[in-house]
Design a protein around this motif. Structure first.
Motif, PDB file in Angstrom:
ATOM      1  N   PRO A   1     146.964 -16.940 -18.580  1.00 21.00           N
ATOM      2  CA  PRO A   1     146.850 -15.547 -18.114  1.00 21.00           C
ATOM      3  C   PRO A   1     146.980 -15.475 -16.596  1.00 21.00           C
ATOM      4  CG  PRO A   1     145.037 -16.140 -19.601  1.00 21.00           C
ATOM      5  CD  PRO A   1     145.728 -17.408 -19.231  1.00 21.00           C
ATOM      6  N   GLN A   2     147.652 -14.466 -16.146  1.00 13.61           N
ATOM      7  CA  GLN A   2     147.802 -14.240 -14.702  1.00 13.61           C
ATOM      8  C   GLN A   2     147.636 -12.745 -14.437  1.00 13.61           C
ATOM      9  OE1 GLN A   2     151.463 -15.650 -13.025  1.00 13.61           O
ATOM     10  NE2 GLN A   2     151.045 -14.837 -10.998  1.00 13.61           N
ATOM     11  N   VAL A   3     146.626 -12.409 -13.674  1.00 12.42           N
ATOM     12  CA  VAL A   3     146.264 -11.001 -13.479  1.00 12.42           C
ATOM     13  C   VAL A   3     146.568 -10.584 -12.046  1.00 12.42           C
ATOM     14  CG1 VAL A   3     144.413  -9.291 -13.570  1.00 12.42           C
ATOM     15  CG2 VAL A   3     144.471 -11.162 -15.227  1.00 12.42           C
ATOM     16  N   THR A   4     147.218  -9.438 -11.915  1.00  9.49           N
ATOM     17  CA  THR A   4     147.395  -8.806 -10.608  1.00  9.49           C
ATOM     18  C   THR A   4     146.525  -7.555 -10.552  1.00  9.49           C
ATOM     19  OG1 THR A   4     149.258  -7.458 -11.359  1.00  9.49           O
ATOM     20  CG2 THR A   4     149.764  -9.625 -10.446  1.00  9.49           C
ATOM     21  N   MET A   5     146.039  -7.234  -9.385  1.00  7.49           N
ATOM     22  CA  MET A   5     145.170  -6.066  -9.247  1.00  7.49           C
ATOM     23  C   MET A   5     145.666  -5.179  -8.105  1.00  7.49           C
ATOM     24  SD  MET A   5     141.018  -5.709  -8.988  1.00  7.49           S
ATOM     25  CE  MET A   5     140.807  -6.576  -7.447  1.00  7.49           C
ATOM     26  N   GLU A   6     145.733  -3.885  -8.385  1.00  9.09           N
ATOM     27  CA  GLU A   6     146.082  -2.897  -7.369  1.00  9.09           C
ATOM     28  C   GLU A   6     144.857  -2.061  -7.052  1.00  9.09           C
ATOM     29  OE1 GLU A   6     150.174  -0.961  -7.653  1.00  9.09           O
ATOM     30  OE2 GLU A   6     149.782  -1.541  -9.734  1.00  9.09           O
ATOM     31  N   HIS A   7     144.638  -1.852  -5.778  1.00 10.99           N
ATOM     32  CA  HIS A   7     143.590  -0.947  -5.297  1.00 10.99           C
ATOM     33  C   HIS A   7     144.286   0.322  -4.844  1.00 10.99           C
ATOM     34  CE1 HIS A   7     140.917   0.866  -2.314  1.00 10.99           C
ATOM     35  NE2 HIS A   7     139.907   0.165  -2.822  1.00 10.99           N
ATOM     36  N   LEU A   8     143.910   1.467  -5.419  1.00 10.05           N
ATOM     37  CA  LEU A   8     144.645   2.707  -5.179  1.00 10.05           C
ATOM     38  C   LEU A   8     143.710   3.820  -4.739  1.00 10.05           C
ATOM     39  CD1 LEU A   8     146.848   2.670  -8.410  1.00 10.05           C
ATOM     40  CD2 LEU A   8     147.593   2.034  -6.123  1.00 10.05           C
ATOM     41  N   PHE A   9     144.115   4.518  -3.683  1.00  8.59           N
ATOM     42  CA  PHE A   9     143.529   5.824  -3.360  1.00  8.59           C
ATOM     43  C   PHE A   9     144.459   6.870  -3.958  1.00  8.59           C
ATOM     44  CE2 PHE A   9     141.828   3.300   0.263  1.00  8.59           C
ATOM     45  CZ  PHE A   9     140.471   3.498   0.001  1.00  8.59           C
TER      46      PHE A   9
END
Length: 565
Positions: free
Chosen positions: A218-226
């Motif tokens: 598994p490889q997870v990417t994360m986006e932080h969004l306003f």
């Protein structure tokens, strides 16, 4: 014992098929015919030797038999023939290994000749420990091979003049054959003399039963969004905007993740709508190719302390931890904006009634961010007439003058012109406001000054008048202006040679000097009227004199000539 699952075929022009019995197999490898095949159990060698003739049938001394089932040679060319020889056995789904042999129909003594053996994996299994064996019965010396081999002479074989070359067994270690793969072995040798040679070939191998084990990562990417209220990403926002923070996690690898915890300490100046300065959420396992989006968390931007410039940059960053994930983080910047306005008001303060009045407001954006939806409200008397804007491009909305937007450092002057319906003192408040800007107010004072205008009118009812007769002087003081006149002082003098007879109630006479009480105010359109009756006592051309003073009128005199005879 189960037969080996492989097939042997030889190619040489002139002979279509030649079957070799188990007895011949024993002759090739010095084993009884019953041991010619090895059970095809995994990891157990499977042996099926076979022979092909060159030029003639093998001699009986070597145990080679020409069975009735053998096919007769059918010439196809001068140099090659095709021979299918051996036995075929099946294990499970079918054949596993096929050996093909390509060799000439005849060779010349004492000259080098070449032939090729080809082992092919026709199954869907992986064949391990594949060893291809070849033995040439007869006077034949191997010169070279393209694959290293182990050479040995089986026990019980009669050595000829050439010793172990009479039946030298060569073993070629092929190793692993994947499904569909094949390997070729080329052998070069030199016959010693005329006669017959017999080529024997067989193979050992282990057929592996393989079970797949999926290895995932598994490889997870994360986006932080306003984001805004519609979920659209934003990189800048006014303090009164509805702004939310959310997180998007995507598994771009293989296999399912474990549970993930996302934590964020909000940047300085930001708090969640519930007053918390940190956000924490748990994320259920995410499958391969799947995406998780968190529920938006609303922020209270108005808690941010922005300086006069009206702009502040913040940087949001969240950290993710959990099973089978590492170095998981997401971040995004946000520029916070708060416009700042200044307001100046220009008003005449005082204006004469009947003239137009102009009031102007100067609004300036002193911040570094655009000021949106700027509205200016200017006070007007309720009965104002002939109202107009000083800039035709501006519009009036909800009682205010709409400027729309002011760029950083931009100023705009808006004004209104009107005519008061009446004199008087007016007061109000000029207001400038904009989206997310602080409301500004400035007081406005206006005095509309009216102009009083007194008209003095005196007439005599009898002129000329005979001595001893009477005449009446009728006096009118009319305010024909548009404002009241105040503190009116009214005096008069009878004509010389005339005696006072009577007067209106308020009239006082003293030796011909007439006076009335002071009138505190005489409004526009009002009048003062009184009469004086006098008797002519001597002839002459004389005049009646009226004097009026007020706060607006320094000294006014009106005369009425009269002739006495």
């Amino acid at each position: 014992m189960m037969n080996s699952p492989f097939r042997i075929s030889s190619h040489a022009a002139g002979l279509t098929a030649l079957a070799v019995s188990a007895a011949f197999v024993g002759a090739c490898d010095n084993r009884p015919a019953t041991e010619a095949a090895v059970t095809a159990v995994p990891v157990t060698p499977v042996v099926a030797p076979a022979t092909a003739e060159v030029a003639a049938v093998a001699p009986a001394a070597y145990g080679v038999h020409d069975h009735a089932a053998h096919a007769q040679a059918q010439p196809a060319s001068d140099t090659e023939r095709t021979v299918s020889t051996g036995t075929t056995a099946e294990v499970g789904a079918g054949e596993l290994l096929t050996i093909e042999r390509m060799m000439p129909e005849q060779v010349f003594a004492n000259s080098e000749n070449r032939f090729t053996l080809k082992a092919s994996n026709n199954s869907d299994k992986i064949l391990h420990n594949v060893v291809l064996h070849h033995a040439m019965i007869g006077d034949f010396q191997v010169v070279q091979t393209n694959t290293p081999s182990e050479v040995k002479v089986p026990q019980g074989v009669q050595k000829g003049e050439r010793g172990d070359q009479q039946m030298a067994e060569q073993s070629f270690n092929i190793g692993v054959l994947m499904p569909g793969d094949s390997r070729e072995v080329t052998i070069a040798g030199r016959p010693g003399g005329e006669g017959q040679l017999h080529s024997c070939v067989w193979a050992d191998y282990s057929a592996a039963e393989c079970a797949p084990i999926q290895v995932v990562a598994p490889q997870v990417t994360m986006e932080h969004l306003f984001v805004d209220a519609e979920g659209n990403p934003v990189s800048q926002a006014y303090l009164c905007d509805d702004v939310f923070v959310m997180y998007r996690l995507q598994n771009v690898g293989t296999g399912e993740t474990g549970r993930i915890t996302v934590n964020e300490e909000l940047p300085q100046g930001l708090v969640a709508a519930d007053g918390q300065r940190s956000i924490s959420l748990d994320v259920d396992p995410i499958g391969a190719g799947e995406t998780f989006e968190s529920e938006p968390v609303q922020l209270d931007l108005e808690q941010a302390k922005i300086q006069r410039s009206g702009m502040m940059d913040v940087f949001g960053r969240a950290i993710g931890t959990g099973d089978r994930v590492s170095d998981l983080s997401g971040s995004s910047p946000l520029t916070l904006m708060k416009p700042e306005l200044t307001l100046q008001v220009r008003s005449p303060g005082e204006q004469f009634f009947g003239r137009d009045v102009s009031i102007e407001a100067v609004v300036e954006n002193v911040s570094d961010v655009p000021a949106r939806d700027v509205v200016v409200t200017l006070p007007l008397p309720a009965d104002a007439q002939r109202v107009s804007l000083n800039d035709a491009s501006l519009t009036v909305a909800d009682g205010g003058i709409l400027i729309d937007e002011l760029a950083p450092g931009e100023s705009r002057t808006v004004g209104v012109t009107f005519r008061p319906a009446s004199p008087g003192d007016y007061s109000g408040v000029a207001v400038a406001n904009g989206y997310c800007a602080v409301r500004l107010e400035k007081p406005v004072q206006l005095s509309v000054v009216g102009i009083p205008a007194l008209q003095l009118e005196t007439i005599d009812t009898q002129d000329p008048v005979e001595v001893g007769a009477e005449t009446t002087y009728r006096v009118r003081i009319i305010n024909e202006g548009n404002a009241a006149d105040t503190n009116l002082t009214i005096t008069g003098q009878l004509p010389e040679g005339f005696a006072f007879v009577s007067g209106s109630e308020d009239v006082t006479n003293e030796n011909g000097e007439l006076s009335l009480p002071v009138y505190e105010s005489l409004d526009a359109g009002e009048e003062i009227y009184f009469e004086v009756v006098a008797r002519a006592e001597q002839p002459g051309r004389v005049k009646f004199t009226l004097n009026v003073k007020s706060d607006n009128l320094a000294d006014a005199e009106e005369t009425e000539p009269t002739t006495a005879f």
